[in-house]
Design an enzyme around this catalytic site. Structure first.
Site, PDB file in Angstrom:
ATOM      1  N   SER A 121       0.822  -1.207   0.000  1.00  0.00           N
ATOM      2  CA  SER A 121       0.000   0.000   0.000  1.00  0.00           C
ATOM      3  C   SER A 121       0.854   1.253   0.000  1.00  0.00           C
ATOM      4  O   SER A 121       0.370   2.320  -0.356  1.00  0.00           O
ATOM      5  CB  SER A 121      -0.952   0.005   1.198  1.00  0.00           C
ATOM      6  OG  SER A 121      -0.239  -0.160   2.387  1.00  0.00           O
ATOM      7  N   HIS A 142      -3.126  -3.038  -5.789  1.00  0.00           N
ATOM      8  CA  HIS A 142      -3.407  -2.542  -4.437  1.00  0.00           C
ATOM      9  C   HIS A 142      -4.902  -2.567  -4.146  1.00  0.00           C
ATOM     10  O   HIS A 142      -5.667  -1.776  -4.703  1.00  0.00           O
ATOM     11  CB  HIS A 142      -2.835  -1.110  -4.275  1.00  0.00           C
ATOM     12  CG  HIS A 142      -3.082  -0.554  -2.924  1.00  0.00           C
ATOM     13  ND1 HIS A 142      -3.390   0.761  -2.689  1.00  0.00           N
ATOM     14  CD2 HIS A 142      -3.078  -1.155  -1.697  1.00  0.00           C
ATOM     15  CE1 HIS A 142      -3.570   0.944  -1.394  1.00  0.00           C
ATOM     16  NE2 HIS A 142      -3.390  -0.199  -0.775  1.00  0.00           N
ATOM     17  N   GLU A 154      -6.162  -0.488  -7.364  1.00  0.00           N
ATOM     18  CA  GLU A 154      -5.169   0.314  -8.078  1.00  0.00           C
ATOM     19  C   GLU A 154      -4.198  -0.633  -8.784  1.00  0.00           C
ATOM     20  O   GLU A 154      -3.586  -1.493  -8.141  1.00  0.00           O
ATOM     21  CB  GLU A 154      -4.408   1.216  -7.104  1.00  0.00           C
ATOM     22  CG  GLU A 154      -5.271   2.333  -6.531  1.00  0.00           C
ATOM     23  CD  GLU A 154      -4.562   3.150  -5.450  1.00  0.00           C
ATOM     24  OE1 GLU A 154      -4.926   4.303  -5.264  1.00  0.00           O
ATOM     25  OE2 GLU A 154      -3.651   2.611  -4.768  1.00  0.00           O
ATOM     26  N   ASN A 192      -4.085   6.490  -1.260  1.00  0.00           N
ATOM     27  CA  ASN A 192      -3.378   6.707   0.009  1.00  0.00           C
ATOM     28  C   ASN A 192      -2.622   8.032   0.030  1.00  0.00           C
ATOM     29  O   ASN A 192      -2.407   8.614   1.100  1.00  0.00           O
ATOM     30  CB  ASN A 192      -2.414   5.549   0.299  1.00  0.00           C
ATOM     31  CG  ASN A 192      -3.125   4.401   0.993  1.00  0.00           C
ATOM     32  OD1 ASN A 192      -4.262   4.546   1.435  1.00  0.00           O
ATOM     33  ND2 ASN A 192      -2.467   3.259   1.086  1.00  0.00           N
TER      34      ASN A 192
HETATM   35  N1  CAA Z   1     -16.170 -10.913   2.729  1.00  0.00           N
HETATM   36  C1  CAA Z   1     -17.486 -10.861   2.580  1.00  0.00           C
HETATM   37  N2  CAA Z   1     -18.282 -10.182   3.378  1.00  0.00           N
HETATM   38  C2  CAA Z   1     -17.694  -9.488   4.357  1.00  0.00           C
HETATM   39  C3  CAA Z   1     -16.324  -9.458   4.575  1.00  0.00           C
HETATM   40  C4  CAA Z   1     -15.562 -10.222   3.721  1.00  0.00           C
HETATM   41  N3  CAA Z   1     -14.229 -10.312   3.875  1.00  0.00           N
HETATM   42  N4  CAA Z   1     -16.052  -8.662   5.621  1.00  0.00           N
HETATM   43  C5  CAA Z   1     -17.232  -8.231   6.062  1.00  0.00           C
HETATM   44  N5  CAA Z   1     -18.192  -8.729   5.294  1.00  0.00           N
HETATM   45  C6  CAA Z   1     -19.613  -8.580   5.410  1.00  0.00           C
HETATM   46  C7  CAA Z   1     -19.973  -8.844   6.838  1.00  0.00           C
HETATM   47  O1  CAA Z   1     -20.327 -10.222   6.934  1.00  0.00           O
HETATM   48  C8  CAA Z   1     -21.118  -7.909   7.050  1.00  0.00           C
HETATM   49  O2  CAA Z   1     -22.315  -8.531   6.860  1.00  0.00           O
HETATM   50  P1  CAA Z   1     -23.131  -9.145   8.123  1.00  0.00           P
HETATM   51  O3  CAA Z   1     -23.029  -8.165   9.265  1.00  0.00           O
HETATM   52  O4  CAA Z   1     -24.505  -9.298   7.587  1.00  0.00           O
HETATM   53  O5  CAA Z   1     -22.468 -10.445   8.435  1.00  0.00           O
HETATM   54  C9  CAA Z   1     -20.977  -6.879   5.929  1.00  0.00           C
HETATM   55  O6  CAA Z   1     -19.975  -7.300   5.053  1.00  0.00           O
HETATM   56  C10 CAA Z   1     -20.469  -5.585   6.426  1.00  0.00           C
HETATM   57  O7  CAA Z   1     -21.370  -5.177   7.328  1.00  0.00           O
HETATM   58  P2  CAA Z   1     -21.340  -3.692   7.730  1.00  0.00           P
HETATM   59  O8  CAA Z   1     -22.610  -3.391   8.412  1.00  0.00           O
HETATM   60  O9  CAA Z   1     -20.044  -3.378   8.442  1.00  0.00           O
HETATM   61  O10 CAA Z   1     -21.338  -3.049   6.247  1.00  0.00           O
HETATM   62  P3  CAA Z   1     -21.454  -1.599   5.805  1.00  0.00           P
HETATM   63  O11 CAA Z   1     -22.577  -1.496   4.878  1.00  0.00           O
HETATM   64  O12 CAA Z   1     -21.418  -0.723   6.989  1.00  0.00           O
HETATM   65  O13 CAA Z   1     -20.117  -1.373   4.970  1.00  0.00           O
HETATM   66  C11 CAA Z   1     -17.825  -0.944   4.680  1.00  0.00           C
HETATM   67  C12 CAA Z   1     -18.873  -1.669   5.500  1.00  0.00           C
HETATM   68  C13 CAA Z   1     -17.826  -1.429   3.248  1.00  0.00           C
HETATM   69  C14 CAA Z   1     -16.489  -1.292   5.337  1.00  0.00           C
HETATM   70  C15 CAA Z   1     -18.139   0.572   4.671  1.00  0.00           C
HETATM   71  O14 CAA Z   1     -18.303   1.015   5.980  1.00  0.00           O
HETATM   72  C16 CAA Z   1     -17.070   1.374   4.012  1.00  0.00           C
HETATM   73  O15 CAA Z   1     -17.025   1.512   2.803  1.00  0.00           O
HETATM   74  N6  CAA Z   1     -16.136   1.903   4.820  1.00  0.00           N
HETATM   75  C17 CAA Z   1     -14.962   2.586   4.302  1.00  0.00           C
HETATM   76  C18 CAA Z   1     -13.861   1.611   4.167  1.00  0.00           C
HETATM   77  C19 CAA Z   1     -12.640   2.219   3.574  1.00  0.00           C
HETATM   78  O16 CAA Z   1     -12.538   3.397   3.349  1.00  0.00           O
HETATM   79  N7  CAA Z   1     -11.679   1.365   3.299  1.00  0.00           N
HETATM   80  C20 CAA Z   1     -10.397   1.794   2.750  1.00  0.00           C
HETATM   81  C21 CAA Z   1      -9.412   1.792   3.842  1.00  0.00           C
HETATM   82  S1  CAA Z   1      -7.880   2.447   3.294  1.00  0.00           S
HETATM   83  C22 CAA Z   1      -7.082   1.140   2.662  1.00  0.00           C
HETATM   84  O17 CAA Z   1      -7.503   0.012   2.685  1.00  0.00           O
HETATM   85  C23 CAA Z   1      -5.805   1.482   2.032  1.00  0.00           C
HETATM   86  C24 CAA Z   1      -4.631   0.863   2.621  1.00  0.00           C
HETATM   87  O18 CAA Z   1      -3.698   0.665   1.895  1.00  0.00           O
HETATM   88  C25 CAA Z   1      -4.502   0.619   4.082  1.00  0.00           C
END
Ligand code: CAA
Length: 285
Positions: A121, A142, A154, A192
């Site tokens: 990342s 990524h 990405e 990022n």
């Molecule tokens: N596979 C399949 N399903 C999954 C899962 C996976 N690995 N992980 C979680 N889920 C499912 C869960 O089972 C859950 O369903 P249930 O509760 O019914 O079991 C569901 O997905 C997620 O439930 P939420 O209520 O948490 O879902 P949500 O609608 O609130 O969305 C989210 C969650 C997509 C994370 C949303 O909050 C979001 O988009 N958040 C922002 C995340 C973000 O910005 N990520 C980028 C981070 S930066 C990065 O990653 C860069 C880096 O290099 C570090």
């Protein structure tokens, strides 16, 4: 380069690697998952199986589809089992030397036309690729956390990446249902480069404005349309992962906003890593 990617290898089945493996398995691609021990591999498979079962319960997948997807993952603790993969994605520890060492080893094991991708990342894909004698087949793929849910991918072109390697990674991204975008290998790539200083600013505002964690998160959700607040997001990504990525980008760009705020560094040092440790800005029981 292989005509069509039929078998994908994933090295490292932590949160990101297992999510990437899950995407390939669901897309009908034979997947070889490598962990340092079979026990860790089994844990990752349990996690994947759990999410796929939830999809069945939510009518997003049928039982036969779930079982077939689970059956597509072959676990191993031996890198040599990746020999027949058309593309290998590494998602191991976010440190330059282990990644360079791994790619050197993969170059030795895999066919010359196997694409080697890194999920780094914040490290330089070019520096990782330069450990091999065939850097043209190395690209960045990524994914964002959680990989199965976040649509973006990405596709990072390093200095010497070939068009065929970049195109193969892009096409695989589309096949596994992602929205791939192309970019060059610069610190933080696209998202990022913007998100890390933004999250750092959010943490600085916590102290400057003496706003509570809950209110800051509410502010960004209700005032900026974020799907989750910055503190909840940092807990999801992992405080240590964020600090590490911020330091890597700061190291390259020397822009003060890139440096992790002391509060985050202190949290990382204290083991308050977010969801994975049970406590970060919030508590997770
Ligand atoms: N596979 C399949 N399903 C999954 C899962 C996976 N690995 N992980 C979680 N889920 C499912 C869960 O089972 C859950 O369903 P249930 O509760 O019914 O079991 C569901 O997905 C997620 O439930 P939420 O209520 O948490 O879902 P949500 O609608 O609130 O969305 C989210 C969650 C997509 C994370 C949303 O909050 C979001 O988009 N958040 C922002 C995340 C973000 O910005 N990520 C980028 C981070 S930066 C990065 O990653 C860069 C880096 O290099 C570090």
């Amino acid at each position: 380069m292989p005509k069509e990617i039929q078998t994908v290898g994933v090295v490292g089945l932590g949160a990101m690697g297992s999510g990437i493996a899950q995407l390939c398995m669901e897309a009908g691609i034979e997947t070889v998952g490598r962990e340092v021990s079979l026990e860790l591999g089994e844990k990752a498979l349990d996690r994947i199986a759990h999410f796929l079962t939830r999809k069945v319960q939510k009518d997003q997948l049928d039982q036969a589809g779930r079982d077939a997807a689970v059956g597509r993952l072959r676990l191993t603790d031996d890198l040599a089992d990746l020999a027949d993969c058309d593309l290998v994605i590494e998602a191991i520890v976010e440190e330059l030397e282990p990644k360079r060492e791994l790619l050197r080893e993969l170059e030795r094991i895999c066919r010359p036309d196997t694409v080697l991708a890194t999920n780094t990342s914040a490290l330089s894909v070019t520096e990782i690729a330069s450990a091999t004698s065939s850097p043209e087949r190395v690209v960045g793929m990524h994914f964002f956390n959680p990989a199965p849910l976040m649509p973006l991918l990405e596709i990072v072109r390093a200095e010497l990446s070939s068009d065929t390697a970049v195109d193969a990674a892009f096409e695989l991204g589309e096949r596994i249902g992602k929205h791939p975008i192309r970019c060059h290998d610069t610190p933080g790539f696209v998202v990022n480069r913007v998100l890390i200083p933004l999250l750092n600013d959010c943490v600085r505002v916590l102290d400057e404005a003496r706003v509570s964690v809950e209110d800051l998160d509410a502010g960004m959700i209700h005032g900026a349309g974020w799907p989750m607040g910055p503190c909840a997001l940092l807990d999801l990504v992992g405080i240590d992962v964020h600090v590490h990525a911020a330091e890597a980008i700061w190291d390259k760009l020397r822009e003060p906003r890139m440096a992790a705020p002391p509060r985050l560094v202190a949290m990382a040092n204290a083991g308050l890593l977010g969801r994975k440790s049970g406590r970060g800005f919030y508590r997770y029981d």
